[in-house]
Motif scaffolding. Sequence first.
Motif, PDB file in Angstrom:
ATOM      1  N   GLY A   4       0.826  -1.204   0.000  1.00 23.53           N
ATOM      2  CA  GLY A   4       0.000   0.000   0.000  1.00 23.53           C
ATOM      3  C   GLY A   4       0.859   1.251   0.000  1.00 23.53           C
ATOM      4  N   LEU A   5       1.945   1.235   0.772  1.00 26.25           N
ATOM      5  CA  LEU A   5       2.856   2.380   0.836  1.00 26.25           C
ATOM      6  C   LEU A   5       3.491   2.627  -0.527  1.00 26.25           C
ATOM      7  CD1 LEU A   5       3.524   4.075   3.312  1.00 26.25           C
ATOM      8  CD2 LEU A   5       5.603   2.759   3.599  1.00 26.25           C
ATOM      9  N   SER A   6       3.981   1.544  -1.168  1.00 28.17           N
ATOM     10  CA  SER A   6       4.587   1.680  -2.493  1.00 28.17           C
ATOM     11  C   SER A   6       3.576   2.231  -3.487  1.00 28.17           C
ATOM     12  CB  SER A   6       5.087   0.314  -2.985  1.00 28.17           C
ATOM     13  OG  SER A   6       5.924  -0.286  -2.039  1.00 28.17           O
ATOM     14  N   ALA A   7       2.333   1.696  -3.437  1.00 22.85           N
ATOM     15  CA  ALA A   7       1.312   2.146  -4.378  1.00 22.85           C
ATOM     16  C   ALA A   7       0.967   3.607  -4.136  1.00 22.85           C
ATOM     17  CB  ALA A   7       0.065   1.281  -4.256  1.00 22.85           C
ATOM     18  N   ALA A   8       0.917   4.015  -2.850  1.00 21.01           N
ATOM     19  CA  ALA A   8       0.600   5.412  -2.553  1.00 21.01           C
ATOM     20  C   ALA A   8       1.675   6.326  -3.136  1.00 21.01           C
ATOM     21  CB  ALA A   8       0.478   5.609  -1.047  1.00 21.01           C
ATOM     22  N   LEU A   9       2.955   5.916  -2.982  1.00 24.10           N
ATOM     23  CA  LEU A   9       4.048   6.716  -3.550  1.00 24.10           C
ATOM     24  C   LEU A   9       3.924   6.812  -5.066  1.00 24.10           C
ATOM     25  CD1 LEU A   9       7.102   5.469  -1.469  1.00 24.10           C
ATOM     26  CD2 LEU A   9       6.253   7.813  -1.586  1.00 24.10           C
ATOM     27  N   ALA A  10       3.700   5.657  -5.716  1.00 28.36           N
ATOM     28  CA  ALA A  10       3.651   5.644  -7.178  1.00 28.36           C
ATOM     29  C   ALA A  10       2.455   6.437  -7.693  1.00 28.36           C
ATOM     30  CB  ALA A  10       3.596   4.199  -7.677  1.00 28.36           C
ATOM     31  N   VAL A  11       1.300   6.263  -7.040  1.00 32.61           N
ATOM     32  CA  VAL A  11       0.107   6.982  -7.494  1.00 32.61           C
ATOM     33  C   VAL A  11       0.285   8.483  -7.299  1.00 32.61           C
ATOM     34  CG1 VAL A  11      -2.204   7.525  -6.653  1.00 32.61           C
ATOM     35  CG2 VAL A  11      -1.719   5.260  -7.495  1.00 32.61           C
ATOM     36  N   TYR A  12       0.864   8.875  -6.153  1.00 36.42           N
ATOM     37  CA  TYR A  12       1.111  10.292  -5.911  1.00 36.42           C
ATOM     38  C   TYR A  12       1.999  10.861  -7.008  1.00 36.42           C
ATOM     39  CZ  TYR A  12       3.017  14.509  -3.833  1.00 36.42           C
ATOM     40  OH  TYR A  12       3.422  15.795  -3.623  1.00 36.42           O
ATOM     41  N   HIS A  13       3.032  10.075  -7.381  1.00 34.57           N
ATOM     42  CA  HIS A  13       3.961  10.507  -8.419  1.00 34.57           C
ATOM     43  C   HIS A  13       3.234  10.792  -9.734  1.00 34.57           C
ATOM     44  CE1 HIS A  13       7.400  10.713 -11.010  1.00 34.57           C
ATOM     45  NE2 HIS A  13       7.117   9.594 -11.621  1.00 34.57           N
ATOM     46  N   TYR A  14       2.332   9.882 -10.133  1.00 34.62           N
ATOM     47  CA  TYR A  14       1.690  10.030 -11.432  1.00 34.62           C
ATOM     48  C   TYR A  14       0.520  11.016 -11.413  1.00 34.62           C
ATOM     49  CZ  TYR A  14       4.420   6.086 -13.070  1.00 34.62           C
ATOM     50  OH  TYR A  14       5.456   5.275 -13.421  1.00 34.62           O
ATOM     51  N   GLU A  15      -0.092  11.224 -10.218  1.00 28.84           N
ATOM     52  CA  GLU A  15      -1.348  11.955 -10.176  1.00 28.84           C
ATOM     53  C   GLU A  15      -1.224  13.424  -9.791  1.00 28.84           C
ATOM     54  OE1 GLU A  15      -4.665  10.981 -10.638  1.00 28.84           O
ATOM     55  OE2 GLU A  15      -3.839   9.202 -11.606  1.00 28.84           O
ATOM     56  N   HIS A  16      -0.272  13.753  -8.861  1.00 33.24           N
ATOM     57  CA  HIS A  16      -0.427  15.045  -8.176  1.00 33.24           C
ATOM     58  C   HIS A  16      -0.277  16.241  -9.097  1.00 33.24           C
ATOM     59  CE1 HIS A  16       3.952  15.019  -8.039  1.00 33.24           C
ATOM     60  NE2 HIS A  16       3.960  16.217  -7.526  1.00 33.24           N
ATOM     61  N   ASN A  17       0.211  16.058 -10.311  1.00 36.43           N
ATOM     62  CA  ASN A  17       0.285  17.181 -11.238  1.00 36.43           C
ATOM     63  C   ASN A  17      -0.730  17.087 -12.376  1.00 36.43           C
ATOM     64  OD1 ASN A  17       2.253  18.694 -10.005  1.00 36.43           O
ATOM     65  ND2 ASN A  17       3.912  17.475 -10.895  1.00 36.43           N
ATOM     66  N   ALA A  18      -1.568  16.046 -12.367  1.00 35.01           N
ATOM     67  CA  ALA A  18      -2.560  15.895 -13.432  1.00 35.01           C
ATOM     68  C   ALA A  18      -3.588  17.023 -13.316  1.00 35.01           C
ATOM     69  CB  ALA A  18      -3.247  14.540 -13.318  1.00 35.01           C
ATOM     70  N   PRO A  19      -4.112  17.497 -14.458  1.00 28.75           N
ATOM     71  CA  PRO A  19      -4.968  18.700 -14.417  1.00 28.75           C
ATOM     72  C   PRO A  19      -6.230  18.518 -13.571  1.00 28.75           C
ATOM     73  CG  PRO A  19      -4.912  17.693 -16.626  1.00 28.75           C
ATOM     74  CD  PRO A  19      -3.847  17.038 -15.821  1.00 28.75           C
ATOM     75  N   ASP A  20      -6.939  17.394 -13.707  1.00 26.77           N
ATOM     76  CA  ASP A  20      -8.185  17.242 -12.943  1.00 26.77           C
ATOM     77  C   ASP A  20      -8.040  16.165 -11.875  1.00 26.77           C
ATOM     78  OD1 ASP A  20      -7.812  15.362 -14.820  1.00 26.77           O
ATOM     79  OD2 ASP A  20      -9.876  15.270 -15.515  1.00 26.77           O
ATOM     80  N   ALA A  21      -6.858  16.110 -11.230  1.00 25.36           N
ATOM     81  CA  ALA A  21      -6.595  15.069 -10.239  1.00 25.36           C
ATOM     82  C   ALA A  21      -7.374  15.338  -8.954  1.00 25.36           C
ATOM     83  CB  ALA A  21      -5.106  15.002  -9.941  1.00 25.36           C
TER      84      ALA A  21
END
Lengths: 220, 220, 220, 220
Positions: free
Chosen positions: A130-147
């Motif tokens: 879960g920790l790894s997934a949270a890191l990876a998802v944060y990486h891909y999502e936090h700059n997406a326009p409608d995240a």
Amino acid sequence: MDDDTRTARWERRAGTPLAVASLLFLVSYGVRILGEGLPGPVLDLSLAVLYGSWALFVVDYVVRWRLSGEGPGFVHRHWLDSLVVVLPLLRPVRIVRVYDAMQDRRQEEPRLPLQARVMLYAGLASTLLGLSAALAVYHYEHNAPDASIRTFGDALWWAVSTLATVGYGDVVPVTPMGRLVAVILMGCGLALLGAVTGSFSSYLMQRFARAGDDVGPPGR
Amino acid sequence: MDDDTRTARWERRAGTPLAVASLLFLVSYGVRILGEGLPGPVLDLSLAVLYGSWALFVVDYVVRWRLSGEGPGFVHRHWLDSLVVVLPLLRPVRIVRVYDAMQDRRQEEPRLPLQARVMLYAGLASTLLGLSAALAVYHYEHNAPDASIRTFGDALWWAVSTLATVGYGDVVPVTPMGRLVAVILMGCGLALLGAVTGSFSSYLMQRFARAGDDVGPPGR
Amino acid sequence: MDDDTRTARWERRAGTPLAVASLLFLVSYGVRILGEGLPGPVLDLSLAVLYGSWALFVVDYVVRWRLSGEGPGFVHRHWLDSLVVVLPLLRPVRIVRVYDAMQDRRQEEPRLPLQARVMLYAGLASTLLGLSAALAVYHYEHNAPDASIRTFGDALWWAVSTLATVGYGDVVPVTPMGRLVAVILMGCGLALLGAVTGSFSSYLMQRFARAGDDVGPPGR
Amino acid sequence: MDDDTRTARWERRAGTPLAVASLLFLVSYGVRILGEGLPGPVLDLSLAVLYGSWALFVVDYVVRWRLSGEGPGFVHRHWLDSLVVVLPLLRPVRIVRVYDAMQDRRQEEPRLPLQARVMLYAGLASTLLGLSAALAVYHYEHNAPDASIRTFGDALWWAVSTLATVGYGDVVPVTPMGRLVAVILMGCGLALLGAVTGSFSSYLMQRFARAGDDVGPPGR
């Protein structure tokens, strides 16, 4: 038989360094993802640690391949190990191997009951995954326009609610890569968490059955 | 053996007072959280009851520590008890101990079948845990600027839909503390509810198997 | 023993009329809820059928109480039956009794394997319970000011996604009574559906194990 | 007995062509649904393949009906096969038959442990079912006026989050036909995925138990 012994000896010896490398990999990955404001040398160091630990994983894979004496079929037959070498964030799913290595080490200590061991290892693996997934998802999502996942706290909250299959939907990945991470988390994590739930249920049944016997007539 | 007996005797004696204290703790916590419009003396009384019952939990913990004759290792080895002393709202998870104490008391009564006992205790523990979580989440959420949990009814609805892993997402915690409560509820509650589901499934299989035998030829 | 036999004889005789009454109850309840545009006499008839079948349930309950020879303790000991007399929409949860009555009847037919029987009865009970819940939720919700459940189709969709614990949250009950129905559906339905999933999993394991034996050496 | 052998021989012979036809059916269905911009002849070809493979399924059904020597009762008794002939997208649920046919073929190879086989087949069936459902839902939804499933990526994301019972609710079917597909996916898919989770949990328990034995005294 001999190969088996040599593999077992390797795993006993490599167990602790690999576990440390796994933690270092996760920590340095976290620093790379979250540490945007950190000074350059720290980021460089974390990158070095990241690739260094990854290199160790590759070495371990190659050594085990050699020791097995198998040909190219090793890649196919140990597909989980092969996958984990390519995607090191998935290492927590190799829970059984970690368990084996640990069990060899502290042979002499009093051991937990079976269900507690399953709960402990599967719970730990779910947490790390879960920790790894949270890191990876944060990486891909936090700059997406409608995240909707904007902070790492959001990502953690999303990972927990996904692992528990609750899925509120207040924060969800919207990018293709974020959704791919989510799909992997669902696939691996739910099975692991199902093992936690199942073994707890089994433990409770057994515990209640035993307690019932305790109060019965002693002759029974 | 002797320590064990003394611990068992203590638990038999302390069982009822502690169960009453647990209920008083939950009720007084509820009064503190929900009773905003109540007169001052009532709130003061509930605060006193709150700390009084908490003190009882601490006394129970210390007495069991003493009786066990163990050193500081007790804190680590009984980590669930230690955690529950710090966070008394988690007391419902100590379901096995409550079950043991109860079973000692009414030794003579006809006992329920195993699965019914697991369902009863796990169901009760889930209910109390859900109630505690609803109170805590309401406390942290109902004044948050963009909260969706505004009334205690919302909090209860949220707790039930979370425990059942349905997670509609129409009301969700948005504050860090509210989400922390949610994570704890998911972790503890899902395992407990999984035990309810699992034992019901097991009961149904057994019941249908038995019924099938009843109509079969008697010689079988 | 004699009481038991008389109860069993009653259940054999009353089984079919009660099953028919249960279906009539559900149908007439559906007509009352959904049939707003129907002519008055039809609605009156459905109300008569509704109360008539309910009366039959009460008669059945009283007869079984009498036959049991028990005092007021019957209400407490058969709490599920007592609850179902007050809330007849919950009748599907009395799945084990229905199964027993059915099994007595067609003693001679070839019987399904155990897991198939559990799946059949638990699946049927879930379906009927979901249908009842969809009717009740539609009744309480479709006129609420900010309701998302506006048509009976919405209510059915909500019931299925709740029973499967998916819980999209696109349509959710918002009234206190609608949420109460939802809580009951989650409590009863999830256990029933868990039994379906569990017995299917068990069936698959057994089937695969048997198939494996079939291809093994015949001497095994 | 003789009929049984002839049926078995048919299934051995027809196994591979039918598996190929199933894949062709899924691919051509996908081309029909997704290939809006493709040239006309390709679409015509995919339609021909679609109906051709469907015709093969019907032939297989009729041959097995004949070989069974049963009358019209065959339709009722093999209701799953009958349903799958009408709705070929549901073919993945006939997992046990596929498994049997496969097992007959590679009799000589070393076989996987039971739980791994269950996980493999149930996991494969879930994947194919999820893919079919994503195609069907995309077909019914992507032109609906207030649809949230607009691309095939959305449909895949929806299918995975539904199969895992997470159900975020960010993309949901809104048309009656789309919701019907969703209900079928929930019904079939959850049972299949529950089998994956259950057998993984069982595998972990067994693996940990065996590992525990390994470190015990050899005389045990």
